[in-house]
Scaffold this motif. Structure first.
Motif, PDB file in Angstrom:
ATOM      1  N   ARG A  27       0.847  -1.201   0.000  1.00  0.00           N
ATOM      2  CA  ARG A  27       0.000   0.000   0.000  1.00  0.00           C
ATOM      3  C   ARG A  27       0.877   1.243   0.000  1.00  0.00           C
ATOM      4  NH1 ARG A  27      -2.129   2.860   4.472  1.00  0.00           N
ATOM      5  NH2 ARG A  27      -3.754   4.271   3.810  1.00  0.00           N
ATOM      6  N   GLN A  28       2.001   1.175   0.684  1.00  0.00           N
ATOM      7  CA  GLN A  28       2.929   2.303   0.743  1.00  0.00           C
ATOM      8  C   GLN A  28       3.443   2.666  -0.652  1.00  0.00           C
ATOM      9  OE1 GLN A  28       2.960   3.718   3.636  1.00  0.00           O
ATOM     10  NE2 GLN A  28       4.191   5.398   2.903  1.00  0.00           N
ATOM     11  N   THR A  29       3.666   1.655  -1.479  1.00  0.00           N
ATOM     12  CA  THR A  29       4.109   1.909  -2.858  1.00  0.00           C
ATOM     13  C   THR A  29       3.030   2.647  -3.628  1.00  0.00           C
ATOM     14  OG1 THR A  29       5.559  -0.023  -2.863  1.00  0.00           O
ATOM     15  CG2 THR A  29       4.848   0.813  -5.009  1.00  0.00           C
ATOM     16  N   VAL A  30       1.785   2.228  -3.482  1.00  0.00           N
ATOM     17  CA  VAL A  30       0.676   2.914  -4.163  1.00  0.00           C
ATOM     18  C   VAL A  30       0.593   4.369  -3.709  1.00  0.00           C
ATOM     19  CG1 VAL A  30      -1.845   3.016  -4.405  1.00  0.00           C
ATOM     20  CG2 VAL A  30      -0.659   0.814  -4.577  1.00  0.00           C
ATOM     21  N   ILE A  31       0.708   4.593  -2.412  1.00  0.00           N
ATOM     22  CA  ILE A  31       0.665   5.958  -1.872  1.00  0.00           C
ATOM     23  C   ILE A  31       1.792   6.798  -2.469  1.00  0.00           C
ATOM     24  CG2 ILE A  31       1.002   7.349   0.224  1.00  0.00           C
ATOM     25  CD1 ILE A  31      -0.376   5.007   1.754  1.00  0.00           C
ATOM     26  N   SER A  32       2.981   6.239  -2.519  1.00  0.00           N
ATOM     27  CA  SER A  32       4.137   6.971  -3.042  1.00  0.00           C
ATOM     28  C   SER A  32       3.970   7.306  -4.520  1.00  0.00           C
ATOM     29  CB  SER A  32       5.415   6.151  -2.837  1.00  0.00           C
ATOM     30  OG  SER A  32       5.702   6.026  -1.472  1.00  0.00           O
ATOM     31  N   ILE A  33       3.427   6.394  -5.294  1.00  0.00           N
ATOM     32  CA  ILE A  33       3.197   6.670  -6.720  1.00  0.00           C
ATOM     33  C   ILE A  33       2.129   7.746  -6.866  1.00  0.00           C
ATOM     34  CG2 ILE A  33       2.383   5.717  -8.917  1.00  0.00           C
ATOM     35  CD1 ILE A  33       3.541   2.998  -7.982  1.00  0.00           C
ATOM     36  N   GLU A  34       1.031   7.618  -6.132  1.00  0.00           N
ATOM     37  CA  GLU A  34      -0.047   8.606  -6.232  1.00  0.00           C
ATOM     38  C   GLU A  34       0.444  10.015  -5.898  1.00  0.00           C
ATOM     39  OE1 GLU A  34      -4.090   6.013  -5.332  1.00  0.00           O
ATOM     40  OE2 GLU A  34      -3.371   7.421  -3.822  1.00  0.00           O
ATOM     41  N   LYS A  35       1.321  10.124  -4.927  1.00  0.00           N
ATOM     42  CA  LYS A  35       1.813  11.444  -4.500  1.00  0.00           C
ATOM     43  C   LYS A  35       2.987  11.924  -5.344  1.00  0.00           C
ATOM     44  CE  LYS A  35       0.009  11.233   0.082  1.00  0.00           C
ATOM     45  NZ  LYS A  35       0.110  11.782   1.411  1.00  0.00           N
ATOM     46  N   GLY A  36       3.409  11.109  -6.316  1.00  0.00           N
ATOM     47  CA  GLY A  36       4.497  11.501  -7.197  1.00  0.00           C
ATOM     48  C   GLY A  36       5.870  11.423  -6.557  1.00  0.00           C
ATOM     49  N   ARG A  37       5.960  10.727  -5.439  1.00  0.00           N
ATOM     50  CA  ARG A  37       7.254  10.582  -4.759  1.00  0.00           C
ATOM     51  C   ARG A  37       8.064   9.425  -5.305  1.00  0.00           C
ATOM     52  NH1 ARG A  37       4.727  11.067   1.122  1.00  0.00           N
ATOM     53  NH2 ARG A  37       4.410   8.891   0.620  1.00  0.00           N
ATOM     54  N   PHE A  38       7.429   8.580  -6.097  1.00  0.00           N
ATOM     55  CA  PHE A  38       8.083   7.384  -6.622  1.00  0.00           C
ATOM     56  C   PHE A  38       7.565   7.141  -8.035  1.00  0.00           C
ATOM     57  CE2 PHE A  38       7.640   2.713  -7.220  1.00  0.00           C
ATOM     58  CZ  PHE A  38       8.977   2.360  -7.211  1.00  0.00           C
ATOM     59  N   ASP A  39       8.496   7.002  -8.975  1.00  0.00           N
ATOM     60  CA  ASP A  39       8.120   6.649 -10.344  1.00  0.00           C
ATOM     61  C   ASP A  39       8.199   5.138 -10.482  1.00  0.00           C
ATOM     62  OD1 ASP A  39       7.782   9.300 -11.116  1.00  0.00           O
ATOM     63  OD2 ASP A  39       9.865   9.497 -11.752  1.00  0.00           O
ATOM     64  N   PRO A  40       7.142   4.518 -10.935  1.00  0.00           N
ATOM     65  CA  PRO A  40       7.146   3.055 -11.028  1.00  0.00           C
ATOM     66  C   PRO A  40       8.102   2.549 -12.101  1.00  0.00           C
ATOM     67  CG  PRO A  40       5.207   3.938 -12.097  1.00  0.00           C
ATOM     68  CD  PRO A  40       5.899   5.097 -11.439  1.00  0.00           C
ATOM     69  N   SER A  41       8.564   1.336 -11.916  1.00  0.00           N
ATOM     70  CA  SER A  41       9.377   0.690 -12.943  1.00  0.00           C
ATOM     71  C   SER A  41       8.501   0.482 -14.179  1.00  0.00           C
ATOM     72  CB  SER A  41       9.884  -0.660 -12.431  1.00  0.00           C
ATOM     73  OG  SER A  41       8.776  -1.528 -12.224  1.00  0.00           O
ATOM     74  N   LEU A  42       9.126   0.219 -15.306  1.00  0.00           N
ATOM     75  CA  LEU A  42       8.356   0.004 -16.534  1.00  0.00           C
ATOM     76  C   LEU A  42       7.401  -1.185 -16.396  1.00  0.00           C
ATOM     77  CD1 LEU A  42       7.807   1.135 -19.301  1.00  0.00           C
ATOM     78  CD2 LEU A  42       9.701  -0.239 -20.179  1.00  0.00           C
ATOM     79  N   PRO A  43       7.856  -2.325 -15.840  1.00  0.00           N
ATOM     80  CA  PRO A  43       6.900  -3.432 -15.663  1.00  0.00           C
ATOM     81  C   PRO A  43       5.710  -3.052 -14.776  1.00  0.00           C
ATOM     82  CG  PRO A  43       9.148  -4.246 -15.454  1.00  0.00           C
ATOM     83  CD  PRO A  43       9.230  -2.739 -15.500  1.00  0.00           C
TER      84      PRO A  43
END
Length: 62
Positions: A27-43
């Motif tokens: 869930r922390q990864t989803v939160i980080s992506i939503e807030k723009g703090r983390f760019d997801p890997s291509l996969p």
């Protein structure tokens, strides 16, 4: 990188935990992506697009 993840998730009535389970991430990864703090890997970006039934370009913009 900006994204429309939160809006799309909320439109579907999905919780962050539900989306995380669909993606196989925390869930922390989803939160980080939503807030723009983390760019997801291509996969992961491809998996997000698959879950939302759209193109990666529809989710993310520079």
């Amino acid at each position: 990188m900006q994204n429309s993840l939160m809006v799309r998730r909320q439109e579907r009535g999905w919780s962050q935990q539900f989306l995380a389970e669909q993606l196989g991430v925390s869930r922390q990864t989803v939160i980080s992506i939503e807030k723009g703090r983390f760019d997801p890997s291509l996969p992961l970006a491809f998996r997000l697009a698959e879950v939302f039934g759209c193109r990666i370009e529809d989710l993310f913009s520079p």
